[in-house]
Design a protein around this motif. Structure first.
Motif, short mmCIF file in Angstrom:
data_model
loop_
_atom_site.label_atom_id
_atom_site.label_comp_id
_atom_site.label_asym_id
_atom_site.label_seq_id
_atom_site.Cartn_x
_atom_site.Cartn_y
_atom_site.Cartn_z
N GLY A 257 -9.67 2.94 -0.50
CA GLY A 257 -9.78 1.70 -1.24
C GLY A 257 -9.00 0.64 -0.49
O GLY A 257 -8.05 0.97 0.24
N SER A 258 -9.41 -0.61 -0.65
CA SER A 258 -8.75 -1.67 0.10
C SER A 258 -8.98 -2.99 -0.62
O SER A 258 -10.09 -3.26 -1.07
N MET A 259 -7.91 -3.79 -0.74
CA MET A 259 -8.05 -5.07 -1.48
C MET A 259 -8.60 -6.17 -0.58
O MET A 259 -9.52 -6.87 -0.94
N TYR A 260 -7.98 -6.34 0.59
CA TYR A 260 -8.37 -7.46 1.47
C TYR A 260 -8.82 -6.99 2.84
O TYR A 260 -8.78 -7.77 3.80
N GLY A 261 -9.18 -5.72 2.95
CA GLY A 261 -9.82 -5.25 4.18
C GLY A 261 -8.88 -4.79 5.28
O GLY A 261 -9.34 -4.43 6.36
N MET A 262 -7.56 -4.74 5.03
CA MET A 262 -6.64 -4.31 6.08
C MET A 262 -6.74 -2.80 6.30
O MET A 262 -6.92 -2.33 7.41
N THR A 263 -6.65 -2.06 5.20
CA THR A 263 -6.80 -0.60 5.30
C THR A 263 -8.23 -0.27 5.74
O THR A 263 -8.44 0.68 6.50
N ALA A 264 -9.18 -1.11 5.30
CA ALA A 264 -10.59 -0.87 5.66
C ALA A 264 -10.79 -0.89 7.17
O ALA A 264 -11.62 -0.14 7.71
N PRO B 180 -3.81 1.22 0.43
CA PRO B 180 -2.61 0.41 0.62
C PRO B 180 -1.60 0.56 -0.51
O PRO B 180 -1.85 1.28 -1.47
N THR B 181 -0.53 -0.19 -0.35
CA THR B 181 0.46 -0.29 -1.44
C THR B 181 0.06 -1.41 -2.39
O THR B 181 -0.37 -2.48 -1.96
N TYR B 182 0.20 -1.14 -3.65
CA TYR B 182 -0.12 -2.10 -4.70
C TYR B 182 0.99 -2.05 -5.74
O TYR B 182 1.25 -0.98 -6.31
N GLU B 183 1.65 -3.15 -5.95
CA GLU B 183 2.75 -3.23 -6.92
C GLU B 183 3.70 -2.04 -6.80
O GLU B 183 3.91 -1.29 -7.75
N TYR B 184 4.20 -1.83 -5.62
CA TYR B 184 5.22 -0.81 -5.27
C TYR B 184 4.69 0.62 -5.30
O TYR B 184 5.45 1.58 -5.15
N LYS B 185 3.39 0.76 -5.51
CA LYS B 185 2.85 2.12 -5.64
C LYS B 185 1.55 2.25 -4.85
O LYS B 185 1.10 1.30 -4.20
N GLY C 178 -2.52 3.72 5.48
CA GLY C 178 -2.68 2.57 4.60
C GLY C 178 -1.80 1.41 5.02
O GLY C 178 -0.78 1.58 5.70
N SER C 179 -2.20 0.23 4.56
CA SER C 179 -1.48 -1.00 4.86
C SER C 179 -0.48 -1.33 3.74
O SER C 179 -0.65 -0.91 2.61
N PHE C 180 0.57 -2.08 4.12
CA PHE C 180 1.47 -2.64 3.10
C PHE C 180 1.85 -4.05 3.56
O PHE C 180 1.65 -4.41 4.73
N GLY C 181 2.37 -4.88 2.63
CA GLY C 181 2.70 -6.26 2.99
C GLY C 181 4.16 -6.57 2.87
O GLY C 181 4.69 -7.42 3.58
N TRP C 182 4.85 -5.87 1.93
CA TRP C 182 6.24 -6.23 1.69
C TRP C 182 7.14 -5.08 2.14
O TRP C 182 7.55 -5.06 3.28
N SER C 183 7.41 -4.16 1.24
CA SER C 183 8.30 -3.07 1.65
C SER C 183 7.67 -1.70 1.38
O SER C 183 8.35 -0.69 1.41
N GLY C 184 6.38 -1.66 1.11
CA GLY C 184 5.68 -0.39 0.91
C GLY C 184 5.98 0.26 -0.43
O GLY C 184 6.54 -0.38 -1.33
N GLY C 185 5.59 1.50 -0.58
CA GLY C 185 5.81 2.24 -1.84
C GLY C 185 4.69 3.24 -2.11
O GLY C 185 4.87 4.21 -2.86
C1 LIG Z 1 -1.82 -7.24 -6.26
C2 LIG Z 1 -1.07 -6.86 -5.01
C3 LIG Z 1 0.06 -6.08 -5.08
C4 LIG Z 1 0.75 -5.72 -3.93
N1 LIG Z 1 1.85 -4.94 -4.03
C5 LIG Z 1 2.58 -4.63 -2.90
C6 LIG Z 1 3.77 -3.86 -2.97
O1 LIG Z 1 4.22 -3.52 -4.04
N2 LIG Z 1 4.41 -3.53 -1.84
C7 LIG Z 1 3.94 -3.91 -0.62
O2 LIG Z 1 4.53 -3.53 0.40
N3 LIG Z 1 2.83 -4.67 -0.51
C8 LIG Z 1 2.14 -5.03 -1.63
N4 LIG Z 1 1.01 -5.79 -1.53
C9 LIG Z 1 0.56 -6.20 -0.23
C10 LIG Z 1 -0.55 -5.31 0.27
O3 LIG Z 1 -0.09 -3.96 0.37
C11 LIG Z 1 -1.01 -5.81 1.63
O4 LIG Z 1 -1.67 -7.07 1.41
C12 LIG Z 1 -1.96 -4.85 2.34
O5 LIG Z 1 -2.30 -5.40 3.60
C13 LIG Z 1 -3.25 -4.64 1.54
O6 LIG Z 1 -4.11 -3.83 2.26
P1 LIG Z 1 -5.67 -3.90 1.94
O7 LIG Z 1 -6.21 -5.19 2.47
O8 LIG Z 1 -6.22 -2.68 2.63
O9 LIG Z 1 -5.79 -3.80 0.46
C14 LIG Z 1 0.31 -6.17 -2.66
C15 LIG Z 1 -0.84 -6.95 -2.61
C16 LIG Z 1 -1.53 -7.29 -3.75
C17 LIG Z 1 -2.77 -8.14 -3.65
#
Ligand SMILES: Cc1cc2nc3c(=O)[nH]c(=O)nc-3n(C[C@H](O)[C@H](O)[C@H](O)COP(=O)(O)O)c2cc1C
Ligand SMILES: [Fe+2]
Ligand SMILES: [Fe+2]
Length: 407
Positions: free
Chosen positions: A264-271, A316-321, A347-354
Motif C-alpha cells: 500500500g502507498s499513499m503518495y507513490g514513494m513505496t510504490a 510506509p509509516t502512517y501516524e507513527y505506525k 517502505g518509505s517514511f517522512g519523519w521518524s518512522g514507526g
Molecule cells: C497521514 C500521514 C501520516 C504520516 N505519518 C507518518 C509518521 O507517523 N511517521 C513518519 O515517519 N512519516 C509519516 N508520514 C510520512 C510518510 O510516511 C511519507 O510521506 C512516505 O513517503 C509515504 O510513503 P508512500 O508515498 O509510499 O505512502 C505520514 C504521511 C501521511 C500522509
C-alpha cells in the motif's frame, strides 16, 4: 438445487450459493455449494440438510420428493456440524414433522438447544452406530474443532462413504460436474484455487484440529468422500486428503513457489520500490501476486498469502505506525494463524518512522513467527542505494523461500 445418486440408497442434494458474504465476512468471488446427503435403508436419514441463505426449505422438500423421499418420512437428521449453513432449516422442518430425531455430538446438542430450542436429540460418541436397515449402517466419529467444537464425521459402512461436512470441502460453484472423475483439467485447477480460498479463509485457524481429522480419515477404509461444500471424491478420495495435508503445511509456513507482494502507498514513494521489486521478480522468473491494500478483498488477500512461500510487505509509516490497511491485513493473517512464512518488508517514511516497530508488534502479538530478511526503510523517495538494498533483500528472500516450497 441438484439431485445426484452417490450409491444405491444414497443421494446428494447440492445447491449453489453466490452473492453472499460467507460468515458475514468473506466475499467469495466464485460462490460456494451446500451439499446435503440422504441415506435410505428401511429408515431414512438426512445428513446436513441445506436451505442456505434463500430461506426456502420448500425447495429442499420438493427435491426430496423427486428422489422418492417424503419429508414426513425422514426419521433421522444427522447434524455433523451445527453451523447454520448446514442446520438453518431445522425449525422449519419441525413445523411439518414433529417427531424426527436429531443425531449429533454432545457439543452440537448444546448448541442446537441454544439456537433452536431443540431437545429431541440422540447424542453419539466415537464409534456409535445407527442401523437404518437394508444394510445401511452409519457410524459417528467426532472431529472437534473442524471449524466448530461440535463437528463429527458420519461414515456409511456398506459403501465406505465418509460424510465429512466442512472437512475436505472447497468454495466454488459446481456446474454439471460434481464428482472428481468428471472434472475437466480447468475445473480441477478451479477447485485447487477455491479449496485454498476455503481452507485459508474459514479453516486455517483450526489447522491443528484439521491435522487430527486427516489422521482419523487415514484410519478409515474410504471409497467416497462426500463433503458439505464442493465436489464428491469417488475415483480418488486420497487426492483431497493429500490436498488437506498440503494446505495444513501452507498454514505452517510452506507454500507454492510464488511470492505475494502485500503493499500500500499513499503518495507513490513505496510504490516506486514495488516497481523495482516487480522487475527483479520478473528477471528471476518468479511467479508473484501483487495485492494492493485496501483494494483487495480479505478473502483473496488471505488465500494469496496462505499459498505463497515468500511474502513481501511494502508499506510506509502512517501516524507513527504501519500503513493501516497493510497492518489490518497482517492482523487478519495472524488471527488465521498463518505462521512461519519467509518475508521481507520495505517502505518509505517522512519523519521518524514507526512502521517497522508495529510490524514486529503484530508478529509477536499473534505469535506468527515469520522468518524475516532484514527490512529496508527509506526517507521519502527511494534512492539508488535504497533500491540496491531492496534488490539484495528480494534475492535473500528468494533464497530463504527455497526450503519452504511444497506444491
Ligand atoms: C497521514 C500521514 C501520516 C504520516 N505519518 C507518518 C509518521 O507517523 N511517521 C513518519 O515517519 N512519516 C509519516 N508520514 C510520512 C510518510 O510516511 C511519507 O510521506 C512516505 O513517503 C509515504 O510513503 P508512500 O508515498 O509510499 O505512502 C505520514 C504521511 C501521511 C500522509
Ligand atoms: Fe462450518
Ligand atoms: Fe459449512
Amino acid at each position: 438445487m441438484k439431485k445426484l445418486k452417490i450409491a444405491d440408497g444414497i443421494h446428494m442434494l447440492t445447491m449453489n450459493v453466490k452473492d453472499i458474504l460467507f460468515e458475514g465476512i468473506w466475499k467469495i468471488a466464485n460462490g460456494v455449494t451446500l451439499n446435503s446427503y440422504i441415506v435410505q435403508g428401511e429408515k431414512t436419514a438426512i445428513i446436513d440438510g441445506v436451505i442456505g441463505w434463500d430461506g426456502v426449505p420448500e425447495t429442499l422438500y420438493r427435491n426430496l420428493e423427486e428422489i422418492g423421499v417424503e419429508p414426513q418420512n425422514i426419521d433421522y437428521l444427522i447434524v455433523n456440524h451445527m453451523e447454520p449453513d448446514h442446520s438453518g432449516w431445522i425449525s422449519n422442518f419441525r413445523k411439518i414433522k414433529d417427531d424426527f430425531k436429531i443425531v449429533c455430538t454432545d457439543k452440537a446438542a448444546r448448541i442446537l438447544a441454544s439456537f433452536y430450542g431443540e431437545d429431541k436429540i440422540k447424542i453419539v460418541k466415537e464409534g456409535d452406530t445407527l442401523d437404518l436397515g437394508k444394510g445401511k449402517i452409519l457410524s459417528f466419529h467426532p472431529v472437534p474443532n473442524v471449524h466448530w467444537p461440535d463437528t463429527m464425521y458420519t461414515y456409511e459402512k456398506g459403501t465406505k462413504t465418509l460424510f465429512s461436512c466442512d472437512m475436505f470441502g472447497a468454495f466454488g460453484r459446481m456446474g454439471e460436474h460434481c464428482f472428481d472423475d468428471e472434472l475437466t483439467p480447468e475445473e480441477i485447477d478451479f477447485f485447487e484455487v477455491e479449496g485454498i480460498r476455503y481452507f485459508s479463509n474459514v479453516m486455517a485457524t483450526f489447522t491443528p484440529s484439521l491435522k487430527k481429522a486427516v489422521e482419523k480419515a487415514k484410519t478409515m477404509e474410504i471409497n467416497i468422500i462426500a463433503p458439505g461444500h464442493g465436489p464428491v471424491y469417488r475415483k480418488n478420495p486420497q487426492k483431497i486428503i493429500d490436498d488437506y495435508v498440503r494446505f495444513s503445511q501452507y498454514a505452517d509456513g510452506a507454500g507454492k513457489n510464488e511470492v505475494t507482494i502485500l503493499w500500500g502507498s499513499m503518495y507513490g514513494m513505496t510504490a516506486k520500490a514495488v516497481d523495482c521489486v516487480e522487475k527483479i521478480l520478473q528477471r528471476e522468473g518468479v511467479k508473484y501476486n501483487k495485492l494492493e491494500m485496501p483494494l483487495e478483498s480479505e478473502s483473496t488477500m488471505v488465500a494469496s498469502v496462505f499459498k505463497s512461500a515468500g511474502i513481501i510487505i511494502a508499506a510506509p509509516t502512517y501516524e507513527y505506525k504501519l500503513f493501516p490497511p497493510v497492518a489490518a491485513a497482517l492482523n487478519e493473517l495472524g488471527r488465521k494463524k498463518i505462521t512461519g512464512k519467509a518475508a521481507f518488508r520495505l517502505g518509505s517514511f517522512g519523519w521518524s518512522g514507526g512502521a517497522e516497530k508495529e510490524l514486529h508488534e503484530i508478529m509477536e502479538r499473534n505469535r506468527m513467527n515469520w522468518d524475516f530478511v532484514e527490512s529496508v526503510e527509506f526517507e521519502g523517495a527511494p534512492k539508488e542505494e535504497d533500491l540496491n538494498k531492496v534488490e539484495a533483500g528480494v534475492l535473500k528472500l528468494l533464497e530463504k523461500m527455497k526450503e519452504k516450497i511444497v506444491e
